[in-house]
Motif scaffolding. Structure first.
Motif, short mmCIF file in Angstrom:
data_model
loop_
_atom_site.label_atom_id
_atom_site.label_comp_id
_atom_site.label_asym_id
_atom_site.label_seq_id
_atom_site.Cartn_x
_atom_site.Cartn_y
_atom_site.Cartn_z
N PHE A 108 0.85 -1.19 0.00
CA PHE A 108 0.00 0.00 0.00
C PHE A 108 0.88 1.24 0.00
CE2 PHE A 108 0.47 -1.86 4.20
CZ PHE A 108 1.05 -0.85 4.93
N ILE A 109 0.28 2.37 -0.36
CA ILE A 109 0.99 3.65 -0.45
C ILE A 109 0.40 4.62 0.56
CG2 ILE A 109 1.51 5.65 -1.91
CD1 ILE A 109 1.50 3.74 -4.31
N LEU A 110 1.26 5.31 1.30
CA LEU A 110 0.85 6.37 2.22
C LEU A 110 1.46 7.68 1.73
CD1 LEU A 110 1.43 4.61 5.66
CD2 LEU A 110 -0.70 4.78 4.37
N ALA A 111 0.69 8.75 1.79
CA ALA A 111 1.15 10.05 1.30
C ALA A 111 0.61 11.15 2.20
CB ALA A 111 0.68 10.27 -0.14
N PRO A 112 1.20 12.36 2.16
CA PRO A 112 0.68 13.48 2.95
C PRO A 112 -0.77 13.80 2.59
CG PRO A 112 2.89 13.96 2.14
CD PRO A 112 2.47 12.70 1.47
N ASP A 113 -1.48 14.44 3.49
CA ASP A 113 -2.91 14.71 3.30
C ASP A 113 -3.19 15.55 2.06
OD1 ASP A 113 -3.44 13.28 5.58
OD2 ASP A 113 -3.46 15.04 6.90
N ASP A 114 -2.28 16.48 1.73
CA ASP A 114 -2.53 17.36 0.59
C ASP A 114 -1.91 16.85 -0.71
OD1 ASP A 114 0.07 17.70 1.38
OD2 ASP A 114 0.09 19.88 1.17
N ALA A 115 -1.45 15.61 -0.72
CA ALA A 115 -0.83 15.06 -1.93
C ALA A 115 -1.86 14.88 -3.03
CB ALA A 115 -0.18 13.71 -1.60
N PRO A 116 -1.47 15.01 -4.28
CA PRO A 116 -2.40 14.81 -5.40
C PRO A 116 -2.87 13.35 -5.48
CG PRO A 116 -0.16 15.10 -6.20
CD PRO A 116 -0.13 15.42 -4.74
N ASP A 117 -4.01 13.14 -6.12
CA ASP A 117 -4.59 11.80 -6.20
C ASP A 117 -3.68 10.80 -6.90
OD1 ASP A 117 -6.79 12.75 -4.87
OD2 ASP A 117 -7.98 13.10 -6.70
N TRP A 118 -2.90 11.26 -7.89
CA TRP A 118 -2.06 10.33 -8.65
C TRP A 118 -0.98 9.69 -7.78
CZ3 TRP A 118 2.89 11.85 -8.24
CH2 TRP A 118 3.18 13.22 -8.18
N ALA A 119 -0.74 10.22 -6.59
CA ALA A 119 0.30 9.66 -5.72
C ALA A 119 -0.07 8.26 -5.24
CB ALA A 119 0.54 10.57 -4.52
N GLN A 120 -1.37 7.91 -5.30
CA GLN A 120 -1.80 6.57 -4.88
C GLN A 120 -1.62 5.54 -5.99
OE1 GLN A 120 -2.69 5.54 -1.85
NE2 GLN A 120 -2.22 7.60 -1.07
N PHE A 137 8.95 13.58 7.42
CA PHE A 137 9.76 14.09 6.31
C PHE A 137 8.93 14.62 5.13
CE2 PHE A 137 12.23 10.58 8.31
CZ PHE A 137 13.16 11.38 8.96
N GLY A 138 7.61 14.45 5.16
CA GLY A 138 6.76 14.98 4.10
C GLY A 138 6.86 14.22 2.78
N VAL A 139 7.21 12.95 2.84
CA VAL A 139 7.42 12.15 1.63
C VAL A 139 6.26 11.19 1.42
CG1 VAL A 139 9.93 12.29 1.80
CG2 VAL A 139 8.70 10.42 2.95
N ALA A 140 6.25 10.50 0.27
CA ALA A 140 5.34 9.39 0.04
C ALA A 140 6.06 8.10 0.38
CB ALA A 140 4.87 9.37 -1.41
N ALA A 141 5.31 7.11 0.91
CA ALA A 141 5.91 5.84 1.31
C ALA A 141 5.15 4.69 0.65
CB ALA A 141 5.88 5.69 2.83
N ASP A 142 5.88 3.84 -0.04
CA ASP A 142 5.32 2.68 -0.72
C ASP A 142 5.74 1.44 0.07
OD1 ASP A 142 4.32 0.81 -2.44
OD2 ASP A 142 5.43 1.47 -4.20
N VAL A 143 4.78 0.76 0.71
CA VAL A 143 5.07 -0.32 1.65
C VAL A 143 4.77 -1.67 1.01
CG1 VAL A 143 4.61 -1.26 3.95
CG2 VAL A 143 4.42 1.21 3.53
N ALA A 144 5.70 -2.62 1.13
CA ALA A 144 5.50 -4.00 0.68
C ALA A 144 5.93 -4.93 1.80
CB ALA A 144 6.29 -4.28 -0.60
N ILE A 145 5.03 -5.79 2.24
CA ILE A 145 5.32 -6.74 3.32
C ILE A 145 5.54 -8.12 2.71
CG2 ILE A 145 4.41 -7.83 5.41
CD1 ILE A 145 2.94 -5.21 5.95
N HIS A 146 6.68 -8.71 2.99
CA HIS A 146 7.07 -9.99 2.40
C HIS A 146 7.06 -11.10 3.43
CE1 HIS A 146 9.44 -8.09 -1.20
NE2 HIS A 146 8.18 -7.67 -1.12
N ALA A 147 6.60 -12.27 3.02
CA ALA A 147 6.65 -13.48 3.85
C ALA A 147 8.04 -14.10 3.76
CB ALA A 147 5.59 -14.47 3.37
N PRO A 148 8.41 -14.97 4.68
CA PRO A 148 9.71 -15.66 4.58
C PRO A 148 9.79 -16.48 3.30
CG PRO A 148 8.74 -15.95 6.77
CD PRO A 148 7.68 -15.33 5.92
N HIS A 149 10.99 -16.57 2.75
CA HIS A 149 11.18 -17.40 1.56
C HIS A 149 10.95 -18.86 1.91
CE1 HIS A 149 13.26 -19.35 -1.83
NE2 HIS A 149 13.03 -18.23 -2.49
N ARG A 150 10.40 -19.60 0.99
CA ARG A 150 10.03 -20.99 1.29
C ARG A 150 11.23 -21.84 1.70
NH1 ARG A 150 9.62 -20.29 -4.23
NH2 ARG A 150 10.96 -21.60 -5.55
#
Length: 390
Positions: free
Chosen positions: A52-64, A116-129
């Motif tokens: 998922f992506i998190l962005a500042p409240d006033d960020a433009p819609d395309w940031a998602q 920091f006023g940035v956008a954050a793109d989060v990816a959660i990974h499971a352990p490798h098999r």
């Protein structure tokens, strides 16, 4: 056992990397890079549990939109050696639920956005098999520019400058430890993590008079197995479990890590039993019991729950075996001095310290293991080239 890991890396063009490729890989998605004219397709990648992506409240819609966000980050930089993204890699506690891991990763990313006023793109990974099944982790890509209603604007110099970058990252390391410990507490776990170095933790323990904890922290950081050795040892662990036998490491590096973990477990057990003995001794003395009675009470506490069913001689023998000392040293065990020295000696023996011949032998075995791992990696590369491995 809960463990702490947080590292910060940069995505640099000078290293042949791009923010679009990094985002596509970590999210197992497809992104067409406008700058490179390439399609980064990692939809076949497995093990991505959430993104998922998190962005500042006033960020433009395309940031998602992941492709729009990272294409904008690439387009905003014009130099050939630009840093187009920053990556925060986090180890997630295996002792908590999937939902709790997502929650604390989201909380950490939100703090990055707000701080920091940035956008954050989060990816959660499971352990490798084929890897360590406790290795739940998260990758958080953040923009290197502030994101506002006008789009990506100024660089986040607070993180770039040598005078401020270090303290800022250290503050975030502390915040990540707090998030993990809160999640562990809610899950009913007694384990806690500490973001500080072993040396800093040891100095604090000594300042508080906790010599047992200081001795426990007087160790080298645990050796990392690496992907190839980790896969080998993981398969052997599963095979040993299926066959109902004890696991025996196959690689020299695996044996080293296994010995360190056994030593740490032994130290933790000794510490717990010595503290029980010390508390029982103090309580018995407060109740007016003599030295002999108080000592026996401490011995029974250290021997465990089964002590009630044992006679005094059996209690002494059990505690002697636990402490690794000769019979007749009960008082020294209770006070902790002799036991601490025994623990140190046994830890050094488990780690192979202080023996030049052993060190040379271990060095040769490590070199052999590195060669085997290199050959395994080359074989895997050949398999990939032939299309035998995804």
């Amino acid at each position: 056992m809960a463990s702490y890991h947080l590292s910060v890396k940069t995505i640099k063009r000078s290293a042949g990397r791009s923010a679009t490729a990094a985002a596509a890989y970590r999210s197992a998605s497809v992104i067409e890079c406008d700058r490179e004219g390439r399609m980064h397709d990692y939809t076949a990648k497995r093990g991505v549990e959430a993104c998922f992506i998190l962005a500042p409240d006033d960020a433009p819609d395309w940031a998602q939109d992941r492709a729009a966000l990272w294409n904008a980050a690439e387009a905003r930089e014009t130099r050939s050696n630009s840093v187009t993204a920053r990556e925060w890699e986090l180890a997630l506690p295996s002792e908590v639920s999937d939902a709790a891991r997502i929650e604390i990763a989201r909380a950490f990313a939100q703090q990055l956005v707000e701080r920091f006023g940035v956008a954050a793109d989060v990816a959660i990974h499971a352990p490798h098999r084929e890897g360590d099944q406790r290795n739940h982790h998260a990758h958080i890509l953040t923009t290197t520019r502030i994101l506002s209603a006008e789009g990506l604007t100024d660089k986040t110099r607070l993180l770039d400058a040598a005078s401020t970058g270090g303290p800022e990252i250290e503050a975030m390391r502390g915040y990540w430890a707090e998030l993990q410990n809160h999640a562990l507490e809610l899950a009913g776990q007694v384990e806690r993590v500490d973001h500080r170095s072993l040396e800093a933790q040891r100095e604090e323990a000594l300042s508080l008079g906790d010599t047992l904890k200081a001795e426990e922290l007087d160790r080298e950081p645990e050796l990392k197995l690496g992907p190839a050795a980790n896969a080998i040892e993981r398969r052997e662990q599963l095979l040993a479990e299926a066959e109902g036998r004890d696991y025996e490491p196959l690689t020299q590096r695996g044996a080293r890590v296994h010995a360190v973990r056994q030593a740490k477990a032994m130290f933790a057990e000794m510490r717990e039993r010595l503290e029980l003995a010390r508390d029982a001794w103090a309580e018995a003395r407060e109740e007016g019991q003599g030295h002999v009675s108080a000592g026996l009470a401490a011995l029974r506490a250290a021997a465990g729950r089964q002590a009630k069913e044992l006679d005094q001689e059996e209690v002494r023998q059990r505690l002697a075996r636990i402490a690794g000392r000769d019979l007749g040293a009960e008082q020294e065990v209770i006070e902790g001095q002799g036991a601490r020295q025994d623990i140190r000696d046994r830890l050094n023996q488990a780690l192979g310290r202080g023996k030049p011949d052993n060190q040379q032998k271990q060095q040769r075995e490590l070199e052999d293991e590195r060669k085997r791992q290199l050959e395994l990696e080359r074989q895997r590369e050949r398999d990939r080239d032939l299309g035998w491995e995804l």
